[in-house]
Design an enzyme around this catalytic site. Structure first.
Site, PDB file in Angstrom:
ATOM      1  CB  SER A  31      57.252  51.405  94.632  1.00 10.99           C
ATOM      2  OG  SER A  31      55.972  51.249  94.074  1.00 10.99           O
TER       3      SER A  31
HETATM    4  N1  SAM Z   1      54.635  46.736  93.145  1.00  9.97           N
HETATM    5  C1  SAM Z   1      55.149  46.901  91.806  1.00  9.97           C
HETATM    6  C2  SAM Z   1      56.605  46.562  91.702  1.00  9.97           C
HETATM    7  O1  SAM Z   1      57.218  46.192  92.691  1.00  9.97           O
HETATM    8  O2  SAM Z   1      57.123  46.658  90.581  1.00  9.97           O
HETATM    9  C3  SAM Z   1      54.913  48.276  91.273  1.00  9.97           C
HETATM   10  C4  SAM Z   1      53.509  48.503  90.935  1.00  9.97           C
HETATM   11  S1  SAM Z   1      53.191  49.908  89.913  1.00  9.97           S
HETATM   12  C5  SAM Z   1      53.592  51.289  90.932  1.00  9.97           C
HETATM   13  C6  SAM Z   1      51.397  49.821  89.928  1.00  9.97           C
HETATM   14  C7  SAM Z   1      50.822  48.665  89.154  1.00  9.97           C
HETATM   15  O3  SAM Z   1      49.421  48.587  89.416  1.00  9.97           O
HETATM   16  C8  SAM Z   1      50.962  48.808  87.645  1.00  9.97           C
HETATM   17  O4  SAM Z   1      51.615  47.695  87.126  1.00  9.97           O
HETATM   18  C9  SAM Z   1      49.514  48.908  87.158  1.00  9.97           C
HETATM   19  O5  SAM Z   1      49.303  48.333  85.878  1.00  9.97           O
HETATM   20  C10 SAM Z   1      48.787  48.161  88.237  1.00  9.97           C
HETATM   21  N2  SAM Z   1      47.348  48.420  88.348  1.00  9.97           N
HETATM   22  C11 SAM Z   1      46.693  49.611  88.261  1.00  9.97           C
HETATM   23  N3  SAM Z   1      45.364  49.427  88.418  1.00  9.97           N
HETATM   24  C12 SAM Z   1      45.185  48.094  88.618  1.00  9.97           C
HETATM   25  C13 SAM Z   1      44.032  47.261  88.847  1.00  9.97           C
HETATM   26  N4  SAM Z   1      42.796  47.759  88.905  1.00  9.97           N
HETATM   27  N5  SAM Z   1      44.228  45.931  89.006  1.00  9.97           N
HETATM   28  C14 SAM Z   1      45.465  45.392  88.948  1.00  9.97           C
HETATM   29  N6  SAM Z   1      46.585  46.122  88.727  1.00  9.97           N
HETATM   30  C15 SAM Z   1      46.440  47.447  88.581  1.00  9.97           C
END
Ligand code: SAM
Length: 215
Positions: A63
């Site tokens: 993000s």
């Molecule tokens: N906070 C992270 C960073 O600093 O890099 C960025 C996160 S990215 C925008 C969103 C993440 O949420 C992805 O890696 C995705 O695989 C994960 N995600 C989506 N649905 C999920 C779930 N049900 N449980 C765990 N992770 C999930």
């Protein structure tokens, strides 16, 4: 060439975070301490401190710095919290949370992303983070309740299981809405039920799972 990116971090704080309303000193300190460029592929490291999200593979993104700071500020962390993170991704937000919490529990549904983040955060000597490969929309019952929960992917609604795992007086921050645009919602757990505060529009990748979007 300066590969420490110290000046880039200072510039990020002065031009992207403070002018947009990030004023929590602990958040600003953590954002100036954590080396965000380490969480990106080497070829993209130069993008790390720019005002936009950056791809991290598997169709996911790290993000934008401002959004990381804003979500962390909303949680009002003091260093004493048990914090649950849904969506480890690159592990950058996890590091910021680990700087400001007693313990961080982080869940990721894409195994290679979780493994990579775990390897990096271990090598950076974070000892207060537990990782889990799982569907985060179900939370992490074993260690509940949490003082703070952060969801870093966009949800169609507030997942009930996560509200249940929030301690009384605890806070959750979660993007809620459609697939292309969401509202950043703060959820405060009360003795009975919860209240919500809206913090403006945002745009996240999908939260996929039992209480999220279908794959
Ligand atoms: N906070 C992270 C960073 O600093 O890099 C960025 C996160 S990215 C925008 C969103 C993440 O949420 C992805 O890696 C995705 O695989 C994960 N995600 C989506 N649905 C999920 C779930 N049900 N449980 C765990 N992770 C999930």
């Amino acid at each position: 060439m300066n590969h420490d990116y110290k000046h880039a971090r200072e510039r990020m704080i002065k031009t992207q975070l403070i002018p947009k309303g990030i004023k929590d000193k602990l958040v600003l300190e953590a954002m100036s301490k954590v080396h965000r460029h380490l969480f990106l592929e080497e070829a993209l490291a130069g993008e790390a401190y720019n005002d936009h999200p950056v791809p991290i593979g598997h169709k996911q993104t790290i993000s934008q710095p401002y959004i990381v700071a804003l979500m962390t500020q909303i949680l009002k962390l003091t260093g004493k919290e048990k914090t649950l993170e849904i969506g480890t991704g690159s592990g950058y937000q996890t590091a910021i949370l680990a700087e400001l919490s007693l313990k961080v529990y982080t869940i990721e549904r894409i195994r290679p992303l979780m493994e990579k983040a775990r390897y990096l955060l271990n090598s950076l000597d974070y000892t207060n983070i537990l990782f889990k490969y799982y569907d985060g929309t179900l939370g992490w019952q074993e260690y509940a309740p949490y003082n703070a929960i952060i969801v870093t992917a966009g949800a169609p609604q507030i997942p009930e299981k996560l509200v249940e795992q929030l301690a009384e007086g605890g806070r959750m921050v979660i993007p809620v809405g459609g697939k292309t645009n969401q509202d950043l919602i703060e959820v405060i757990r009360l003795k009975t039920g919860y209240k919500t505060v809206r913090h403006g529009g945002c745009r996240f990748v999908d939260l996929i799972g039992a209480h999220g979007w279908k794959e």
